[in-house]
Design a protein around this motif. Structure first.
Motif, PDB file in Angstrom:
ATOM      1  N   MET A   1      35.267  33.844  43.176  1.00 52.49           N
ATOM      2  CA  MET A   1      36.512  34.304  43.782  1.00 52.49           C
ATOM      3  C   MET A   1      36.332  34.225  45.305  1.00 52.49           C
ATOM      4  SD  MET A   1      38.624  37.938  43.355  1.00 52.49           S
ATOM      5  CE  MET A   1      37.750  38.353  41.909  1.00 52.49           C
ATOM      6  N   ASN A   2      37.248  33.510  45.973  1.00 54.47           N
ATOM      7  CA  ASN A   2      37.126  33.412  47.429  1.00 54.47           C
ATOM      8  C   ASN A   2      37.687  34.658  48.113  1.00 54.47           C
ATOM      9  OD1 ASN A   2      39.928  33.103  48.193  1.00 54.47           O
ATOM     10  ND2 ASN A   2      39.822  30.995  47.470  1.00 54.47           N
ATOM     11  N   ASN A   3      37.372  34.781  49.395  1.00 57.93           N
ATOM     12  CA  ASN A   3      37.748  35.989  50.141  1.00 57.93           C
ATOM     13  C   ASN A   3      39.257  36.185  50.239  1.00 57.93           C
ATOM     14  OD1 ASN A   3      35.099  36.665  50.526  1.00 57.93           O
ATOM     15  ND2 ASN A   3      34.979  35.795  52.581  1.00 57.93           N
ATOM     16  N   ARG A   4      40.015  35.105  50.446  1.00 60.25           N
ATOM     17  CA  ARG A   4      41.474  35.255  50.559  1.00 60.25           C
ATOM     18  C   ARG A   4      42.082  35.710  49.239  1.00 60.25           C
ATOM     19  NH1 ARG A   4      44.007  30.608  54.444  1.00 60.25           N
ATOM     20  NH2 ARG A   4      42.802  31.164  56.269  1.00 60.25           N
ATOM     21  N   PHE A   5      41.613  35.129  48.147  1.00 58.78           N
ATOM     22  CA  PHE A   5      42.114  35.523  46.836  1.00 58.78           C
ATOM     23  C   PHE A   5      41.809  37.001  46.577  1.00 58.78           C
ATOM     24  CE2 PHE A   5      41.717  36.062  42.226  1.00 58.78           C
ATOM     25  CZ  PHE A   5      42.942  35.580  41.806  1.00 58.78           C
ATOM     26  N   ALA A   6      40.580  37.414  46.839  1.00 62.29           N
ATOM     27  CA  ALA A   6      40.191  38.819  46.647  1.00 62.29           C
ATOM     28  C   ALA A   6      41.032  39.731  47.532  1.00 62.29           C
ATOM     29  CB  ALA A   6      38.704  38.998  46.940  1.00 62.29           C
ATOM     30  N   ALA A   7      41.271  39.307  48.778  1.00 62.27           N
ATOM     31  CA  ALA A   7      42.100  40.113  49.682  1.00 62.27           C
ATOM     32  C   ALA A   7      43.527  40.211  49.168  1.00 62.27           C
ATOM     33  CB  ALA A   7      42.076  39.522  51.094  1.00 62.27           C
ATOM     34  N   ALA A   8      44.042  39.122  48.605  1.00 62.41           N
ATOM     35  CA  ALA A   8      45.409  39.131  48.071  1.00 62.41           C
ATOM     36  C   ALA A   8      45.507  40.025  46.835  1.00 62.41           C
ATOM     37  CB  ALA A   8      45.864  37.706  47.752  1.00 62.41           C
ATOM     38  N   VAL A   9      44.494  39.989  45.971  1.00 66.01           N
ATOM     39  CA  VAL A   9      44.473  40.886  44.805  1.00 66.01           C
ATOM     40  C   VAL A   9      44.495  42.339  45.292  1.00 66.01           C
ATOM     41  CG1 VAL A   9      43.064  41.723  42.875  1.00 66.01           C
ATOM     42  CG2 VAL A   9      43.380  39.260  43.212  1.00 66.01           C
ATOM     43  N   ALA A  10      43.658  42.643  46.260  1.00 69.55           N
ATOM     44  CA  ALA A  10      43.621  44.008  46.813  1.00 69.55           C
ATOM     45  C   ALA A  10      44.939  44.362  47.495  1.00 69.55           C
ATOM     46  CB  ALA A  10      42.461  44.135  47.806  1.00 69.55           C
ATOM     47  N   ALA A  11      45.547  43.384  48.176  1.00 69.14           N
ATOM     48  CA  ALA A  11      46.817  43.622  48.875  1.00 69.14           C
ATOM     49  C   ALA A  11      47.926  44.008  47.909  1.00 69.14           C
ATOM     50  CB  ALA A  11      47.220  42.379  49.671  1.00 69.14           C
ATOM     51  N   TYR A  12      47.840  43.533  46.680  1.00 68.83           N
ATOM     52  CA  TYR A  12      48.829  43.908  45.668  1.00 68.83           C
ATOM     53  C   TYR A  12      48.425  45.210  44.980  1.00 68.83           C
ATOM     54  CZ  TYR A  12      52.076  43.850  41.820  1.00 68.83           C
ATOM     55  OH  TYR A  12      53.066  44.211  40.931  1.00 68.83           O
ATOM     56  N   LEU A  13      47.194  45.274  44.535  1.00 64.43           N
ATOM     57  CA  LEU A  13      46.756  46.376  43.678  1.00 64.43           C
ATOM     58  C   LEU A  13      46.615  47.700  44.430  1.00 64.43           C
ATOM     59  CD1 LEU A  13      45.970  46.885  40.749  1.00 64.43           C
ATOM     60  CD2 LEU A  13      43.616  46.323  41.359  1.00 64.43           C
ATOM     61  N   LEU A  14      46.018  47.672  45.589  1.00 71.53           N
ATOM     62  CA  LEU A  14      45.735  48.934  46.286  1.00 71.53           C
ATOM     63  C   LEU A  14      46.981  49.724  46.680  1.00 71.53           C
ATOM     64  CD1 LEU A  14      42.571  47.969  48.361  1.00 71.53           C
ATOM     65  CD2 LEU A  14      42.712  49.206  46.189  1.00 71.53           C
ATOM     66  N   PRO A  15      48.043  49.104  47.165  1.00 67.48           N
ATOM     67  CA  PRO A  15      49.236  49.911  47.428  1.00 67.48           C
ATOM     68  C   PRO A  15      50.098  50.152  46.179  1.00 67.48           C
ATOM     69  CG  PRO A  15      49.496  47.733  48.406  1.00 67.48           C
ATOM     70  CD  PRO A  15      48.133  47.787  47.808  1.00 67.48           C
ATOM     71  N   THR A  16      50.055  49.227  45.203  1.00 63.24           N
ATOM     72  CA  THR A  16      50.959  49.332  44.054  1.00 63.24           C
ATOM     73  C   THR A  16      50.635  50.531  43.172  1.00 63.24           C
ATOM     74  OG1 THR A  16      51.497  46.980  44.058  1.00 63.24           O
ATOM     75  CG2 THR A  16      51.822  48.145  41.997  1.00 63.24           C
ATOM     76  N   PHE A  17      49.353  50.773  42.890  1.00 59.93           N
ATOM     77  CA  PHE A  17      49.039  51.901  42.013  1.00 59.93           C
ATOM     78  C   PHE A  17      49.424  53.241  42.628  1.00 59.93           C
ATOM     79  CE2 PHE A  17      46.344  55.311  40.452  1.00 59.93           C
ATOM     80  CZ  PHE A  17      46.788  55.360  39.136  1.00 59.93           C
ATOM     81  N   PRO A  18      48.984  53.555  43.859  1.00 61.88           N
ATOM     82  CA  PRO A  18      49.385  54.857  44.408  1.00 61.88           C
ATOM     83  C   PRO A  18      50.892  54.990  44.587  1.00 61.88           C
ATOM     84  CG  PRO A  18      47.811  53.761  45.877  1.00 61.88           C
ATOM     85  CD  PRO A  18      48.048  52.859  44.724  1.00 61.88           C
ATOM     86  N   LEU A  19      51.536  53.895  44.992  1.00 58.69           N
ATOM     87  CA  LEU A  19      52.993  53.944  45.154  1.00 58.69           C
ATOM     88  C   LEU A  19      53.669  54.195  43.807  1.00 58.69           C
ATOM     89  CD1 LEU A  19      55.543  53.634  46.868  1.00 58.69           C
ATOM     90  CD2 LEU A  19      55.412  51.176  46.428  1.00 58.69           C
ATOM     91  N   GLY A  20      53.254  53.462  42.777  1.00 61.07           N
ATOM     92  CA  GLY A  20      53.836  53.640  41.442  1.00 61.07           C
ATOM     93  C   GLY A  20      53.596  55.043  40.899  1.00 61.07           C
ATOM     94  N   TYR A  21      52.374  55.534  41.080  1.00 52.81           N
ATOM     95  CA  TYR A  21      52.042  56.876  40.616  1.00 52.81           C
ATOM     96  C   TYR A  21      52.899  57.917  41.351  1.00 52.81           C
ATOM     97  CZ  TYR A  21      49.301  60.875  39.094  1.00 52.81           C
ATOM     98  OH  TYR A  21      48.917  62.063  38.524  1.00 52.81           O
TER      99      TYR A  21
END
Length: 135
Positions: free
Chosen positions: A1-21
């Motif tokens: 997994m390259n750095n940009r892909f990992a950053a993009a996964v985090a960019a979606y996941l990290l705000p989405t879970f707390p926001l959804g919760y």
């Protein structure tokens, strides 16, 4: 997994879970309770798994469909917001309103449309930044 892909996964996941919760189980919990559509004992791991799958797919799609390198990161973020936000809304809001019993379809539509708009307003620029061309 390259750095940009990992950053993009985090960019979606990290705000989405707390926001959804926060949106569904704290801030608007009473509104959703009045709609009588959610279980009392939500299965949070299913929600996390769903978000993780979305993060992987959206991170894979982003550079292929939205990050062209020819325009600003803001332009690609806006396109992602419009296309993927609308697609997500069509997967998450419309079919639930169409199939599930609830006390107010209109209230549900307003709540979920608001959530999707806020979610993608936060996530889209973060995804764009993860893939922006470095100068």
């Amino acid at each position: 997994m390259n750095n940009r892909f990992a950053a993009a996964v985090a960019a979606y996941l990290l705000p989405t879970f707390p926001l959804g919760y926060a949106w569904h189980l704290v801030t608007f919990a009473e509104h959703y309770k009045r709609l009588e559509i959610y279980r009392d004992d939500v299965i949070i791991p299913f929600g996390l798994l769903s978000m993780f799958i979305q993060a992987l797919v959206f991170a894979w799609i982003y550079p292929r469909a939205f990050s062209t390198g020819r325009d600003s990161w803001a332009g690609s973020a806006l396109r992602f917001f419009a296309v993927v936000g609308a697609l997500s809304w069509s997967f998450t809001t419309l079919p639930v309103a169409a199939k599930f019993r609830m006390t107010s379809v209109m209230d549900f539509m307003l709540l979920e449309t608001g959530f999707t708009a806020v979610q993608f307003a936060v996530v889209s620029p973060l995804m764009a930044l993860a893939y922006r061309e470095r100068s």
